[in-house]
Design an enzyme around this catalytic site. Structure first.
Site, mmCIF file in Angstrom:
data_model
loop_
_atom_site.group_PDB
_atom_site.id
_atom_site.type_symbol
_atom_site.label_atom_id
_atom_site.label_comp_id
_atom_site.label_asym_id
_atom_site.label_seq_id
_atom_site.Cartn_x
_atom_site.Cartn_y
_atom_site.Cartn_z
ATOM 1 N N CYS A 1 93.208 -20.513 -54.698
ATOM 2 C CA CYS A 1 91.972 -20.981 -55.336
ATOM 3 C C CYS A 1 91.000 -19.831 -55.616
ATOM 4 C CB CYS A 1 91.290 -22.057 -54.518
ATOM 5 S SG CYS A 1 92.307 -22.823 -53.276
ATOM 6 N N ARG B 1 101.146 -18.415 -44.737
ATOM 7 C CA ARG B 1 100.329 -19.151 -43.773
ATOM 8 C C ARG B 1 100.929 -18.985 -42.394
ATOM 9 N NH1 ARG B 1 98.853 -24.817 -46.958
ATOM 10 N NH2 ARG B 1 97.960 -23.723 -48.738
ATOM 11 N N GLN C 1 103.704 -21.985 -54.133
ATOM 12 C CA GLN C 1 103.092 -23.225 -54.612
ATOM 13 C C GLN C 1 103.249 -23.373 -56.112
ATOM 14 O OE1 GLN C 1 99.259 -24.825 -53.603
ATOM 15 N NE2 GLN C 1 99.030 -23.461 -51.859
ATOM 16 N N ASP D 1 101.036 -24.364 -58.195
ATOM 17 C CA ASP D 1 99.603 -24.597 -58.042
ATOM 18 C C ASP D 1 98.873 -24.632 -59.384
ATOM 19 O OD1 ASP D 1 97.307 -25.009 -56.654
ATOM 20 O OD2 ASP D 1 97.125 -22.973 -55.838
ATOM 21 N N HIS E 1 94.455 -25.028 -60.751
ATOM 22 C CA HIS E 1 93.069 -25.424 -60.540
ATOM 23 C C HIS E 1 92.491 -25.839 -61.876
ATOM 24 C CE1 HIS E 1 94.103 -23.117 -56.956
ATOM 25 N NE2 HIS E 1 93.327 -24.009 -56.360
ATOM 26 N N LYS F 1 90.780 -36.519 -51.562
ATOM 27 C CA LYS F 1 92.052 -36.065 -52.140
ATOM 28 C C LYS F 1 93.112 -37.157 -52.102
ATOM 29 C CE LYS F 1 93.637 -34.060 -47.818
ATOM 30 N NZ LYS F 1 94.518 -33.153 -47.174
ATOM 31 N N HIS G 1 92.080 -29.215 -57.333
ATOM 32 C CA HIS G 1 93.220 -28.404 -56.893
ATOM 33 C C HIS G 1 94.420 -29.347 -56.941
ATOM 34 C CE1 HIS G 1 90.598 -25.671 -54.260
ATOM 35 N NE2 HIS G 1 89.801 -26.669 -54.570
HETATM 36 C C1 TSB Z 1 96.815 -27.428 -54.295
HETATM 37 N N1 TSB Z 1 94.412 -25.044 -52.607
HETATM 38 C C2 TSB Z 1 95.314 -26.160 -52.685
HETATM 39 C C3 TSB Z 1 96.127 -26.081 -53.963
HETATM 40 O O1 TSB Z 1 95.297 -25.737 -55.050
HETATM 41 C C4 TSB Z 1 96.242 -26.112 -51.457
HETATM 42 O O2 TSB Z 1 96.653 -25.042 -51.040
HETATM 43 N N2 TSB Z 1 96.559 -27.276 -50.942
HETATM 44 S S1 TSB Z 1 97.521 -27.473 -49.662
HETATM 45 O O3 TSB Z 1 97.061 -26.693 -48.573
HETATM 46 O O4 TSB Z 1 97.614 -28.880 -49.441
HETATM 47 O O5 TSB Z 1 98.937 -26.928 -50.023
HETATM 48 C C5 TSB Z 1 99.596 -27.407 -51.178
HETATM 49 C C6 TSB Z 1 100.969 -27.950 -50.837
HETATM 50 O O6 TSB Z 1 101.767 -26.937 -50.244
HETATM 51 C C7 TSB Z 1 100.990 -29.081 -49.823
HETATM 52 O O7 TSB Z 1 100.723 -30.302 -50.435
HETATM 53 C C8 TSB Z 1 102.418 -29.013 -49.288
HETATM 54 O O8 TSB Z 1 103.287 -29.755 -50.112
HETATM 55 C C9 TSB Z 1 102.771 -27.547 -49.432
HETATM 56 N N3 TSB Z 1 102.771 -26.830 -48.134
HETATM 57 C C10 TSB Z 1 101.718 -26.647 -47.307
HETATM 58 N N4 TSB Z 1 102.073 -25.933 -46.225
HETATM 59 C C11 TSB Z 1 103.389 -25.642 -46.366
HETATM 60 C C12 TSB Z 1 104.352 -24.935 -45.579
HETATM 61 N N5 TSB Z 1 104.018 -24.348 -44.447
HETATM 62 N N6 TSB Z 1 105.634 -24.840 -46.034
HETATM 63 C C13 TSB Z 1 105.986 -25.412 -47.209
HETATM 64 N N7 TSB Z 1 105.128 -26.081 -47.984
HETATM 65 C C14 TSB Z 1 103.850 -26.213 -47.579
HETATM 66 ZN ZN ZN Z 2 93.457 -24.664 -54.423
#
Ligand code: TSB
Ligand code: ZN
Length: 589
Positions: free
Chosen positions: A277, A306, A324, A326, A328, A412, A458
């Site tokens: 983001c 992460r 992702q 992803d 925005h 959300k 997002h």
């Molecule tokens: C959607 N900032 C928002 C983005 O713009 C975001 O990061 N959202 S999130 O934290 O929900 O992460 C997006 C998606 O990543 C989640 O819905 C999930 O499907 C996936 N995700 C999250 N953590 C993990 C992980 N550790 N391993 C694999 N996929 C993951």
């Molecule tokens: Zn985001």
């Protein structure tokens, strides 16, 4: 499946079985110390400290045997109540029990212990009357678990098991576990050479193998094309940012425990990014915008890092390095409903294309009472939440509401799915955000000439390519639709001497049409090659024998089907191209 934790009798039985396990472990490993042994949804576990002794999967049978022996003795399970002081004295050599006793409620002056034969454990109970009642059980697995779940603490060994009051239910449970194991994407991913991991790369850092890379590339192409048609602009941004970037976004304060530690390079301090983001906010801010430009949709297939607890990482489903899908979306407040609707429609469209049906929508809303977590603008929250509900109702989408589950910056919508093994996870997500654009001082010029702050959505349709691939492997049991399959056609000559030349000709013809093929030219029997084709879940096996060579035809068999179909080769090319281009599901072949 029965939820054991919620079934009173089974819960007591499983807890008693955990004690029986501890008793047996104590017999076999006299130095063992015990932490806690709770009942869980699908059985029980016990956390045990064995110092440097390690219990392996193959040791479980021996422990089980000892449990059976203890149970057969049929000792009564006797409850005894003692004072806190006496308990501290009784367990003075056991630091784990002392820890439990000292942390007990002030008002809890009486402590209960349960004894069966030569084994006593601190426990609230209740338990079954005699160990004889514990008959139908099975130890399932052993894994490491940090004391109190904290990676700074000692690693204990956690043994899992399950217990029923009759043999049929136990058998049923074990059968279901076996099926789930077969469907687990970690097994399928290994069998089909989708991904691997290596200690030298690190925990939660899967390596995508050539077959997996094909699947991922297809997913990328698929969603890229959809997003292009919906007016998204894709960017590439670095997978690091400075600590200051994440201080500006607020992640440094709110998300730090999920981030890798920072690193210094010259005068700059970097972090591996956990989210994209902030980068996309800067891309938006690179230019002045008028209300006429909005919505602006910035997409990226973006690598994030992460920190996930080492016990939580799992195959491709929960990783520490992820990509992702992803985007925005920057909108005016009036555009929230319309844009949200487009995102939900895209989710529905994608799930339909993959034939996915086992999922549920969760609408996460704020808890009105919690003024600390959620920023204080009731009007804005109410409007946004109602708008999301309205859209979902309009689209006729079934959803459940989760109060207090919203992010601190807005409500959300998440799509929840159940993996073969383990608890539910989120796949797609769409999150409304009123705060981040303010933190980055973003604006657009409204129709009245005033400067306004955009709202951000997002959204990630696949979530991550990692998690989506895990899910799709489990849903299809590895039998991916043809357009996604690493190998789409396996060409098998019956006898290399007579049929290989024509098989290669067919192979080249298909390859020239962009179809992913293999020609199995090993000197093996047809039955063997066909079986392997099935094990590898290749959607089409083409068989070339005398008749095919003579008639200039091909015979093919679809994965999972019995019949063999013979057609002109041009007809086959046309058919398989249609299957691929229309992304036909296997059930429709
Ligand atoms: C959607 N900032 C928002 C983005 O713009 C975001 O990061 N959202 S999130 O934290 O929900 O992460 C997006 C998606 O990543 C989640 O819905 C999930 O499907 C996936 N995700 C999250 N953590 C993990 C992980 N550790 N391993 C694999 N996929 C993951
Ligand atoms: Zn985001």
């Amino acid at each position: 499946m029965i939820n054991i934790k919620e079934n009173k009798e089974l819960s007591v039985l499983n807890h008693s079985c955990a004690h029986l396990l501890a008793q047996a472990v104590k017999h076999l490993y006299p130095n063992a110390k015990f932490w806690v042994g709770p009942v869980i949804e699908d059985g029980f576990y016990y956390d045990i400290d064995l110092d440097d002794q390690v219990i392996k999967e193959e040791d479980l049978a021996l422990i089980e045997k000892e449990m059976k022996k203890c149970a057969k003795d049929g000792k009564r399970i006797i409850r005894e109540e003692i004072s806190k002081e006496d308990a501290l004295e009784k367990f003075k050599d056991d630091p784990y029990k002392i820890d439990l006793i000292s942390r007990m409620d002030e008002n809890e002056t009486v402590i209960s212990c349960y004894t069966q034969g030569d084994f006593t454990d601190l426990c609230r109970g209740p338990h079954v009357d005699t160990t004889k009642e514990i008959k139908y059980f099975k130890l399932l697995k052993v894994s490491g678990a940090y004391w109190k779940g904290d990676s700074k603490n000692k690693m204990l060994q956690r043994i899992y098991g399950v217990c029923y009051d009759n043999e049929e239910d136990l058998e049923e449970h074990l059968k279901m576990l076996e099926e789930a194991k077969q469907r687990d994407h970690r097994k399928i991913g290994k069998d089909l050479d989708i991904f691997m991991s290596h200690d030298l790369v690190g925990k939660g850092m899967p390596l995508w193998l050539p077959n997996g890379a094909i699947v991922r590339k297809q997913l990328e192409n698929y969603i890229y094309e959809k997003e292009q048609k919906l007016g998204y602009h894709h960017v590439y941004t670095p997978c690091v940012g400075t600590v200051d970037l994440y201080k500006t976004s607020g992640h440094w304060d709110h998300y730090k425990e999920n981030m890798f530690p920072s690193m210094k390079v010259d005068e700059e301090e970097f972090v591996l990014r956990p989210m994209n983001c902030p980068h996309h906010m800067l891309v938006y801010g690179n230019k002045l915008h008028s209300y006429r430009d909005l919505p602006i949709r910035i997409g990226e297939f973006a690598t994030d890092f992460r920190y996930e607890a080492s016990g939580a990482v799992k195959g491709l489903e929960r990783v520490r390095c992820m990509c992702q899908n992803d985007a925005h979306l920057f909108v005016t407040p009036e555009q929230i409903g319309e844009e949200f609707k487009k995102v939900v429609s895209l989710i529905l469209d994608v799930y339909h294309d993959f034939g996915l049906e086992n999922y549920s929508f969760r609408l996460s809303l704020r808890d009105k009472e919690d003024k600390e977590k959620y920023f204080d603008d009731d009007k804005m929250w109410d409007e946004a939440e109602n708008k999301l509900r309205e859209v979902l109702d309009e689209l006729g989408v079934d959803y459940f509401e989760a109060i207090g589950e919203a992010a601190f910056y807005g409500p959300k919508l998440d799509v929840e799915v159940k993996p073969a093994v383990g608890p539910e996870v989120t796949l797609s997500t769409c999150q409304l955000d009123f705060l981040l654009p303010r933190r980055f001082d973003l604006s657009y010029i409204a129709s009245d000439g005033s400067k306004q702050v955009p709202v951000v959505l997002h959204r990630a349709i696949f979530g991550t390519f990692d998690r989506f691939t895990a899910f799709i492997l489990e849903e299809t049991k590895g039998s991916l639709p043809t357009w996604l399959s690493p190998v789409q056609v396996n060409v098998i000559p019956v006898n290399n001497e007579y049929h290989l030349e024509y098989a290669n000709e067919i192979g080249n013809l298909l390859m020239g049409e962009g179809i992913r093929i293999e020609v199995d030219e090993r000197n093996e029997k047809l039955g063997y090659k066909m079986r392997e084709s099935t094990i590898r879940k290749i959607p089409f096996s083409v068989i070339i024998g005398n008749k095919e060579v003579e008639d200039n035809t091909i015979s093919y068999r679809v994965y999972g089907k019995e019949e063999t179909v013979t057609v002109q080769k041009e007809e086959f090319v046309k058919y398989i191209k249609e299957v691929i281009n229309h992304k036909k599901l296997n059930r429709d072949l």
